[in-house]
Design a protein around this motif. Structure first.
Motif, PDB file in Angstrom:
ATOM      1  N   VAL A  42       5.036 -22.271  -9.564  1.00 18.26           N
ATOM      2  CA  VAL A  42       4.068 -23.316  -9.234  1.00 18.26           C
ATOM      3  C   VAL A  42       2.675 -22.801  -9.535  1.00 18.26           C
ATOM      4  O   VAL A  42       1.851 -23.474 -10.156  1.00 18.26           O
ATOM      5  CB  VAL A  42       4.169 -23.715  -7.759  1.00 18.26           C
ATOM      6  N   LEU A  43       2.420 -21.539  -9.163  1.00 11.18           N
ATOM      7  CA  LEU A  43       1.101 -20.969  -9.377  1.00 11.18           C
ATOM      8  C   LEU A  43       0.865 -20.689 -10.848  1.00 11.18           C
ATOM      9  O   LEU A  43      -0.238 -20.812 -11.339  1.00 11.18           O
ATOM     10  CB  LEU A  43       0.958 -19.668  -8.572  1.00 11.18           C
ATOM     11  N   SER A  44       1.930 -20.317 -11.584  1.00  7.01           N
ATOM     12  CA  SER A  44       1.737 -19.993 -12.985  1.00  7.01           C
ATOM     13  C   SER A  44       1.559 -21.236 -13.832  1.00  7.01           C
ATOM     14  O   SER A  44       0.939 -21.192 -14.873  1.00  7.01           O
ATOM     15  CB  SER A  44       2.929 -19.197 -13.512  1.00  7.01           C
ATOM     16  N   LEU A  45       2.126 -22.355 -13.398  1.00  8.19           N
ATOM     17  CA  LEU A  45       2.000 -23.583 -14.182  1.00  8.19           C
ATOM     18  C   LEU A  45       0.670 -24.261 -13.953  1.00  8.19           C
ATOM     19  O   LEU A  45       0.172 -24.972 -14.800  1.00  8.19           O
ATOM     20  CB  LEU A  45       3.125 -24.561 -13.814  1.00  8.19           C
ATOM     21  N   THR A  46       0.127 -24.063 -12.796  1.00 10.28           N
ATOM     22  CA  THR A  46      -1.133 -24.744 -12.499  1.00 10.28           C
ATOM     23  C   THR A  46      -2.148 -23.725 -12.045  1.00 10.28           C
ATOM     24  O   THR A  46      -1.851 -22.843 -11.275  1.00 10.28           O
ATOM     25  CB  THR A  46      -0.943 -25.764 -11.377  1.00 10.28           C
ATOM     26  N   VAL A 136       5.693 -18.146 -16.976  1.00  9.74           N
ATOM     27  CA  VAL A 136       4.793 -17.091 -17.467  1.00  9.74           C
ATOM     28  C   VAL A 136       5.352 -15.703 -17.148  1.00  9.74           C
ATOM     29  O   VAL A 136       5.122 -14.739 -17.869  1.00  9.74           O
ATOM     30  CB  VAL A 136       3.365 -17.271 -16.900  1.00  9.74           C
ATOM     31  N   ASP A 137       6.124 -15.609 -16.075  1.00  6.89           N
ATOM     32  CA  ASP A 137       6.697 -14.319 -15.662  1.00  6.89           C
ATOM     33  C   ASP A 137       7.996 -14.006 -16.384  1.00  6.89           C
ATOM     34  O   ASP A 137       8.272 -12.865 -16.702  1.00  6.89           O
ATOM     35  CB  ASP A 137       6.950 -14.315 -14.149  1.00  6.89           C
ATOM     36  N   ASP A 138       8.812 -15.021 -16.583  1.00  7.49           N
ATOM     37  CA  ASP A 138      10.118 -14.818 -17.175  1.00  7.49           C
ATOM     38  C   ASP A 138      10.317 -15.802 -18.323  1.00  7.49           C
ATOM     39  O   ASP A 138      10.596 -16.974 -18.107  1.00  7.49           O
ATOM     40  CB  ASP A 138      11.210 -15.022 -16.113  1.00  7.49           C
ATOM     41  N   PRO A 139      10.165 -15.335 -19.584  1.00  2.00           N
ATOM     42  CA  PRO A 139      10.277 -16.228 -20.740  1.00  2.00           C
ATOM     43  C   PRO A 139      11.653 -16.855 -20.879  1.00  2.00           C
ATOM     44  O   PRO A 139      11.829 -17.800 -21.631  1.00  2.00           O
ATOM     45  CB  PRO A 139       9.994 -15.308 -21.930  1.00  2.00           C
TER      46      PRO A 139
END
Length: 213
Positions: A42-46, A136-139
């Motif tokens: 959630v934090l990586s997408l926004t 973003v953490d795990d492609p």
DNA sequence: CGACTTTGACCGGCGC
DNA sequence: GCGCCGGTCAAAGTCG
């Protein structure tokens, strides 16, 4: 002979109980890890500084009262995670039983992988959209955000499983996903000296408990 | 030829 | 007002 058998069955029983405990703890831990991964994505997408209400966590309907120009949060927003085998695969195709038409793609600031925008193409009146982006953490993890609700039936009965994208439905797939999770957990925990210390304490105390048993 | 994808341009919201 | 950013549009290209 009978004593030996009794002894073995007793040990077997103990082992089974221990296994049950470990299994339960494992399940609890995995639930926790899943939750953490969701929060993380959630934090990586926004962007945390500019998070929009429409992209808040699914199911959180608190704060839905009208506050000026703020949009109502989470209305029909659903987040789904899909694991892919090949991180180099750029197709980002997620089969979910509906037909989608891609209408845009953007590289967002906080995630180097592009975000793809899809509309439901079954009916012109169907308002559903979805966004697909790698974590973003795990492609190897695709994050799919659905917005709105379909006003028609599914096109396919069951989503087709492709090599590039898989649902975590079958037990084997779940196990595979679990393996990766456990791998990641173990890796991150190994780097934590506090954890190693705590683990040593826990093991030693556990051995003492077993001896007393 | 129709459906779909690609991709640069455009638009609106937001922060400064 | 300006610039940044996410989301959308639409023309051109691709594919079956």
């Amino acid at each position: 002979m009978n004593d030996d058998l009794n002894q073995m069955s007793l040990e077997n029983k103990k082992l089974r109980e221990m296994l049950t405990v470990v299994w339960n703890k494992n399940n609890t831990l995995q639930n926790h890890v899943n939750k953490l991964m969701q929060d993380n994505d959630v934090l990586s997408l926004t962007n945390p500084n500019k998070r929009k209400f429409t992209e808040c966590e699914e199911g959180n309907t608190s704060g839905s009262t009208d506050r000026g120009s703020l949009k109502r949060p989470n209305e029909g927003v659903m987040r789904v995670y899909r694991r892919i085998d090949d991180p180099s695969d750029k197709s980002m195709v997620v089969k979910d039983g509906y037909q989608w038409r891609k209408y845009g793609q953007k590289v967002t600031r906080d995630n180097p992988s592009p975000r793809a925008y899809y509309k439901c193409s079954f009916s012109p009146s169907c308002p559903v959209k979805k966004k697909v982006q790698r974590s973003v953490d795990d492609p190897r993890l695709l994050v799919v955000i659905y917005e709105g609700e379909h006003n028609h039936e599914r096109m396919e009965k069951e989503p087709e499983i492709e090599s590039s994208s898989k649902r975590l439905n079958s037990p084997m797939e779940v196990l595979k996903f679990d393996d990766v999770l456990v791998e990641q957990m173990a890796d991150s925990l190994r780097r934590n000296p506090d954890f190693i210390e705590d683990l040593a304490d826990a093991i030693s105390s556990n051995i003492l408990e077993c001896d007393l048993f």
